[in-house]
Design a protein around this motif. Structure first.
Motif, PDB file in Angstrom:
ATOM      1  N   VAL A 155       0.817  -1.490  -0.259  1.00  0.00           N
ATOM      2  CA  VAL A 155       0.085   0.276  -0.115  1.00  0.00           C
ATOM      3  C   VAL A 155       0.599   1.438  -0.332  1.00  0.00           C
ATOM      4  O   VAL A 155       0.782   2.417  -0.526  1.00  0.00           O
ATOM      5  CB  VAL A 155      -1.076  -0.206   1.109  1.00  0.00           C
ATOM      6  CG1 VAL A 155      -1.844   0.938   1.357  1.00  0.00           C
ATOM      7  CG2 VAL A 155      -1.917  -1.238   1.221  1.00  0.00           C
ATOM      8  N   ARG A 156       1.937   1.078   0.758  1.00  0.00           N
ATOM      9  CA  ARG A 156       2.728   2.331   0.624  1.00  0.00           C
ATOM     10  C   ARG A 156       3.213   2.535  -0.460  1.00  0.00           C
ATOM     11  O   ARG A 156       4.046   3.477  -0.989  1.00  0.00           O
ATOM     12  CB  ARG A 156       3.823   2.548   1.744  1.00  0.00           C
ATOM     13  CG  ARG A 156       3.422   2.307   3.180  1.00  0.00           C
ATOM     14  CD  ARG A 156       4.940   1.887   4.329  1.00  0.00           C
ATOM     15  NE  ARG A 156       4.192   2.479   5.372  1.00  0.00           N
ATOM     16  CZ  ARG A 156       4.931   2.904   6.685  1.00  0.00           C
ATOM     17  NH1 ARG A 156       5.991   4.388   5.583  1.00  0.00           N
ATOM     18  NH2 ARG A 156       4.055   3.216   7.710  1.00  0.00           N
ATOM     19  N   PHE A 157       4.149   1.249  -1.207  1.00  0.00           N
ATOM     20  CA  PHE A 157       4.423   1.954  -2.748  1.00  0.00           C
ATOM     21  C   PHE A 157       3.456   1.968  -3.758  1.00  0.00           C
ATOM     22  O   PHE A 157       4.101   3.023  -4.220  1.00  0.00           O
ATOM     23  CB  PHE A 157       5.099   0.070  -2.713  1.00  0.00           C
ATOM     24  CG  PHE A 157       6.538   0.504  -4.111  1.00  0.00           C
ATOM     25  CD1 PHE A 157       6.459   0.354  -5.090  1.00  0.00           C
ATOM     26  CD2 PHE A 157       7.524  -0.135  -3.160  1.00  0.00           C
ATOM     27  CE1 PHE A 157       6.991   1.488  -5.394  1.00  0.00           C
ATOM     28  CE2 PHE A 157       8.785  -0.504  -4.476  1.00  0.00           C
ATOM     29  CZ  PHE A 157       8.782   0.787  -5.488  1.00  0.00           C
ATOM     30  N   LEU A 167      -8.090  -0.007   1.008  1.00  0.00           N
ATOM     31  CA  LEU A 167      -7.340  -0.603   2.036  1.00  0.00           C
ATOM     32  C   LEU A 167      -8.694  -1.372   3.056  1.00  0.00           C
ATOM     33  O   LEU A 167      -9.928  -0.927   3.311  1.00  0.00           O
ATOM     34  CB  LEU A 167      -6.684  -1.267   2.853  1.00  0.00           C
ATOM     35  CG  LEU A 167      -6.175  -1.917   3.780  1.00  0.00           C
ATOM     36  CD1 LEU A 167      -5.728  -2.624   3.061  1.00  0.00           C
ATOM     37  CD2 LEU A 167      -5.429  -1.414   4.886  1.00  0.00           C
ATOM     38  N   VAL A 168      -9.132  -3.415   2.665  1.00  0.00           N
ATOM     39  CA  VAL A 168     -10.389  -4.005   3.439  1.00  0.00           C
ATOM     40  C   VAL A 168      -9.832  -4.392   4.313  1.00  0.00           C
ATOM     41  O   VAL A 168      -9.228  -5.239   4.327  1.00  0.00           O
ATOM     42  CB  VAL A 168     -11.165  -4.771   2.326  1.00  0.00           C
ATOM     43  CG1 VAL A 168     -12.255  -6.065   2.939  1.00  0.00           C
ATOM     44  CG2 VAL A 168     -11.272  -4.372   0.470  1.00  0.00           C
ATOM     45  N   ARG A 169     -10.316  -3.694   5.528  1.00  0.00           N
ATOM     46  CA  ARG A 169      -9.583  -3.415   7.374  1.00  0.00           C
ATOM     47  C   ARG A 169     -10.000  -5.387   7.653  1.00  0.00           C
ATOM     48  O   ARG A 169      -8.986  -5.751   8.328  1.00  0.00           O
ATOM     49  CB  ARG A 169      -9.953  -2.413   8.098  1.00  0.00           C
ATOM     50  CG  ARG A 169     -11.651  -2.494   8.330  1.00  0.00           C
ATOM     51  CD  ARG A 169     -11.498  -1.302   9.498  1.00  0.00           C
ATOM     52  NE  ARG A 169     -11.107  -2.061  10.318  1.00  0.00           N
ATOM     53  CZ  ARG A 169      -9.971  -0.775  10.967  1.00  0.00           C
ATOM     54  NH1 ARG A 169      -9.409   0.436  10.581  1.00  0.00           N
ATOM     55  NH2 ARG A 169      -9.039  -1.161  12.051  1.00  0.00           N
ATOM     56  N   ASP A 170     -10.761  -5.588   7.092  1.00  0.00           N
ATOM     57  CA  ASP A 170     -11.674  -7.437   7.766  1.00  0.00           C
ATOM     58  C   ASP A 170     -11.196  -8.361   6.088  1.00  0.00           C
ATOM     59  O   ASP A 170     -11.358  -9.499   6.932  1.00  0.00           O
ATOM     60  CB  ASP A 170     -12.594  -7.248   8.521  1.00  0.00           C
ATOM     61  CG  ASP A 170     -13.971  -7.058   6.910  1.00  0.00           C
ATOM     62  OD1 ASP A 170     -13.705  -6.100   6.301  1.00  0.00           O
ATOM     63  OD2 ASP A 170     -15.474  -7.149   7.926  1.00  0.00           O
ATOM     64  N   ALA A 171      -9.952  -7.592   5.911  1.00  0.00           N
ATOM     65  CA  ALA A 171     -10.293  -9.090   5.033  1.00  0.00           C
ATOM     66  C   ALA A 171      -8.393  -8.867   4.296  1.00  0.00           C
ATOM     67  O   ALA A 171      -8.005  -9.312   3.654  1.00  0.00           O
ATOM     68  CB  ALA A 171     -10.065  -8.467   3.206  1.00  0.00           C
ATOM     69  N   THR A 172      -7.830  -8.151   6.180  1.00  0.00           N
ATOM     70  CA  THR A 172      -6.920  -9.186   6.038  1.00  0.00           C
ATOM     71  C   THR A 172      -6.158  -9.205   7.243  1.00  0.00           C
ATOM     72  O   THR A 172      -7.616  -9.636   8.462  1.00  0.00           O
ATOM     73  CB  THR A 172      -5.409  -7.760   6.220  1.00  0.00           C
ATOM     74  OG1 THR A 172      -4.449  -7.842   5.817  1.00  0.00           O
ATOM     75  CG2 THR A 172      -5.954  -6.783   7.000  1.00  0.00           C
ATOM     76  N   ALA A 173      -4.947  -9.675   7.861  1.00  0.00           N
ATOM     77  CA  ALA A 173      -4.934 -10.645   9.565  1.00  0.00           C
ATOM     78  C   ALA A 173      -3.163 -10.524   9.215  1.00  0.00           C
ATOM     79  O   ALA A 173      -3.092  -9.622   8.528  1.00  0.00           O
ATOM     80  CB  ALA A 173      -5.049 -11.520   9.603  1.00  0.00           C
ATOM     81  N   VAL A 186      -2.588   3.096  12.609  1.00  0.00           N
ATOM     82  CA  VAL A 186      -1.814   3.593  12.687  1.00  0.00           C
ATOM     83  C   VAL A 186      -0.695   4.061  12.095  1.00  0.00           C
ATOM     84  O   VAL A 186      -0.702   5.000  11.765  1.00  0.00           O
ATOM     85  CB  VAL A 186      -0.348   3.480  13.706  1.00  0.00           C
ATOM     86  CG1 VAL A 186       0.326   5.036  14.307  1.00  0.00           C
ATOM     87  CG2 VAL A 186      -1.497   3.226  14.972  1.00  0.00           C
ATOM     88  N   ASN A 187      -0.183   3.818  10.943  1.00  0.00           N
ATOM     89  CA  ASN A 187       0.349   3.594  10.341  1.00  0.00           C
ATOM     90  C   ASN A 187      -0.794   3.541   8.406  1.00  0.00           C
ATOM     91  O   ASN A 187      -0.134   4.237   7.274  1.00  0.00           O
ATOM     92  CB  ASN A 187       1.340   2.209   9.172  1.00  0.00           C
ATOM     93  CG  ASN A 187       2.011   2.086  10.580  1.00  0.00           C
ATOM     94  OD1 ASN A 187       2.842   3.289  10.889  1.00  0.00           O
ATOM     95  ND2 ASN A 187       2.857   0.825  10.710  1.00  0.00           N
ATOM     96  N   LEU A 188      -1.185   2.967   7.757  1.00  0.00           N
ATOM     97  CA  LEU A 188      -1.860   3.388   6.981  1.00  0.00           C
ATOM     98  C   LEU A 188      -2.790   4.396   6.753  1.00  0.00           C
ATOM     99  O   LEU A 188      -3.149   4.278   5.583  1.00  0.00           O
ATOM    100  CB  LEU A 188      -2.122   1.618   6.219  1.00  0.00           C
ATOM    101  CG  LEU A 188      -1.523   0.486   6.221  1.00  0.00           C
ATOM    102  CD1 LEU A 188      -2.367  -1.075   5.542  1.00  0.00           C
ATOM    103  CD2 LEU A 188      -0.526   0.562   4.697  1.00  0.00           C
ATOM    104  N   PRO A 189      -4.001   4.451   7.704  1.00  0.00           N
ATOM    105  CA  PRO A 189      -4.497   6.092   7.180  1.00  0.00           C
ATOM    106  C   PRO A 189      -3.505   6.740   6.424  1.00  0.00           C
ATOM    107  O   PRO A 189      -4.040   7.732   5.501  1.00  0.00           O
ATOM    108  CB  PRO A 189      -4.771   5.945   8.417  1.00  0.00           C
ATOM    109  CG  PRO A 189      -4.897   4.072   8.729  1.00  0.00           C
ATOM    110  CD  PRO A 189      -3.773   4.279   8.716  1.00  0.00           C
ATOM    111  N   SER A 190      -2.304   6.736   6.025  1.00  0.00           N
ATOM    112  CA  SER A 190      -2.124   7.783   5.528  1.00  0.00           C
ATOM    113  C   SER A 190      -1.449   7.074   4.585  1.00  0.00           C
ATOM    114  O   SER A 190      -1.068   8.644   3.706  1.00  0.00           O
ATOM    115  CB  SER A 190       0.141   7.754   6.813  1.00  0.00           C
ATOM    116  OG  SER A 190       0.137   8.553   8.166  1.00  0.00           O
TER     117      SER A 190
END
Length: 208
Positions: A155-157, A167-173, A186-190
């Motif tokens: 996502v950052r890249f 980003l689908v927050r409940d389709a990752t772990a 903390v990180n990905l909302p940026s």
């Protein structure tokens, strides 16, 4: 959540590392991920998003980690800790069940599988950016594993390259709630323009 519009000519689903070793019973990393993955129904949600994207006729791309092959790292002078672990554990080993995709995630004809990434980002040293650009993609919907490593790095890249990311927050772990929190809150909302649940995303895709 603000209404978000997806143009199917510009939008693609990016599926990251749905390997048996991550999300199947008996996988090498499943024991570490299981508690978080089962608590948020990660795998069913990933499958639900994949189906919704296909139903909406979005293009689907796969960003897959390098499947270990003998000789991959033995002569390397510099290994990141995550690469050293992959070497030691032979995770996603090529030609083994753990290196196959979890049932239901097999690419369909016309879906694009990028060259495998060697560390965490699906973009670094692969043809993913080229493939997306050649298909006219600007918006990415991202699902997969693991939140604080490959998902965060990808996502950052993507943001660095100018993509708009959902980003689908409940389709990752992840390995723990703390690591999930660090990545998603903390990180990905940026870097991700939109962070939604599977339920919210499916609703948005139903109108595409």
């Amino acid at each position: 959540m603000a209404r978000h519009i997806y143009d199917k000519e510009l939008t693609a689903l990016l599926v990251v590392d749905p390997y048996n070793d991550f999300i199947s019973e008996g996988g090498k990393a499943w024991g570490r991920i299981r508690a978080v993955a089962e608590a948020n129904d990660c795998v069913p949600h990933m499958l639900q998003v994949l189906k919704a994207a296909r139903d909406a006729e979005l293009r689907v791309f796969y960003a897959l980690h390098r499947r270990y092959r003998p000789g991959d790292y033995e002569t390397w002078k510099y290994l990141a800790p995550i690469q050293k672990l992959a070497w030691e554990r032979r995770i996603f080993e090529y030609g083994t069940w753990g290196g196959e995709l979890h049932p239901g995630f097999e690419p369909k004809p016309g879906e694009i599988v990028a060259t495998e990434h060697w560390c965490s980002s699906g973009f670094a040293n692969t043809d993913l950016d080229l493939q997306l650009k050649k298909h006219g993609i600007h918006q990415l919907i991202v699902i997969g594993l693991i939140a604080h490593t490959c998902i965060e790095a990808t996502v950052r890249f993507a943001a660095e390259l100018g993509y708009e990311v959902t980003l689908v927050r409940d389709a990752t772990a992840d390995y723990s709630d703390e690591e999930m929190h660090a990545a998603l809150d903390v990180n990905l909302p940026s870097y991700a323009s939109v962070i939604v649940t599977t339920h919210e995303l499916v609703g948005l895709l139903s109108s595409v």
